[in-house]
Design an enzyme around this catalytic site. Structure first.
Site, short mmCIF file in Angstrom:
data_model
loop_
_atom_site.label_atom_id
_atom_site.label_comp_id
_atom_site.label_asym_id
_atom_site.label_seq_id
_atom_site.Cartn_x
_atom_site.Cartn_y
_atom_site.Cartn_z
N ARG A 19 0.94 -0.83 0.14
CA ARG A 19 0.31 0.35 -0.16
C ARG A 19 1.13 1.15 0.05
O ARG A 19 1.51 1.00 1.04
CB ARG A 19 -1.36 0.17 1.27
N GLU A 78 -10.99 5.52 -4.77
CA GLU A 78 -11.77 4.03 -5.28
C GLU A 78 -11.80 4.11 -6.72
O GLU A 78 -12.05 4.60 -7.62
CB GLU A 78 -12.83 3.53 -4.29
N ARG A 134 -0.43 -5.80 4.30
CA ARG A 134 -0.04 -4.99 3.36
C ARG A 134 1.60 -4.29 4.23
O ARG A 134 1.18 -4.18 4.77
CB ARG A 134 -0.78 -4.24 2.60
#
Length: 183
Positions: free
Chosen positions: A51, A59, A93
């Site tokens: 990330r 998004e 992540r």
């Protein structure tokens, strides 16, 4: 005679050069999940999800979400990158700055080009704030919209109202009654 050997030597050198492993601190970008999430391949062929730190892209279903994903893909897909930072988020992540081998900071480039916000909840970078301000003033990327919605607000709006504190309703199947036999 020398041409034969020199050609053979060149073939051997190119073969060895192609087989040499990447340094341990380099990763190959093999997947673009969205504008700010990458799949990287380690030297031991393990895939990790990264990330991008300090930034937040729209998004995928949001305006400019697909454009941000394409921009990230065009910038770094298939290339070797270095990571600066290695903290983990709640989803497991790796959170890091992603740096191309030519020194380009992918995270900062997204903001500079107008495809991401500085994620102020996780970033205090003055340089990143300035890059975002310049992108806004030049109406780059998502700043072409009169009033773009930050992704953290978009995610909050997507949740049904009151869903966070609502108890989960259990569904029970009706049981068939037992048949009792009396003789």
């Amino acid at each position: 005679m020398y041409k034969k050997y020199s050609a053979l030597l060149l073939i051997i050198l190119f073969t060895l050069w192609g087989c040499s492993p990447r340094p341990d601190n380099l990763y190959k970008v093999v997947k673009i999940k969205d504008g700010d999430t990458l799949g990287l391949l380690t030297n031991d062929n393990q895939q990790i999800t990264v990330r991008l730190a300090e930034v937040d892209c729209p998004e995928k279903t949001q305006a400019f979400g697909q454009a941000a994903k394409k921009f990230t893909s065009d910038l770094c897909f298939g290339k070797d990158v270095k990571l600066d930072g290695n903290t983990k988020d709640r989803y497991g992540r790796t959170v890091a700055l992603v740096i191309l081998t030519d020194g380009t900071n992918v995270n900062y480039q997204l903001v500079k080009s107008g495809y991401a916000w500085q994620y102020k909840a996780y970033s205090k970078s003055v340089e990143l704030a300035n890059l975002e301000q310049q992108a806004r003033e030049n109406k780059l990327g998502l700043w072409q919209d009169a009033n773009p919605t930050p992704p953290w607000e978009f995610r909050r709006e997507k949740k049904p109202a009151g869903q966070e504190n609502k108890p989960v309703k259990k569904h029970y199947r009706k049981r068939k009654p037992k048949l009792e036999y009396t003789f």
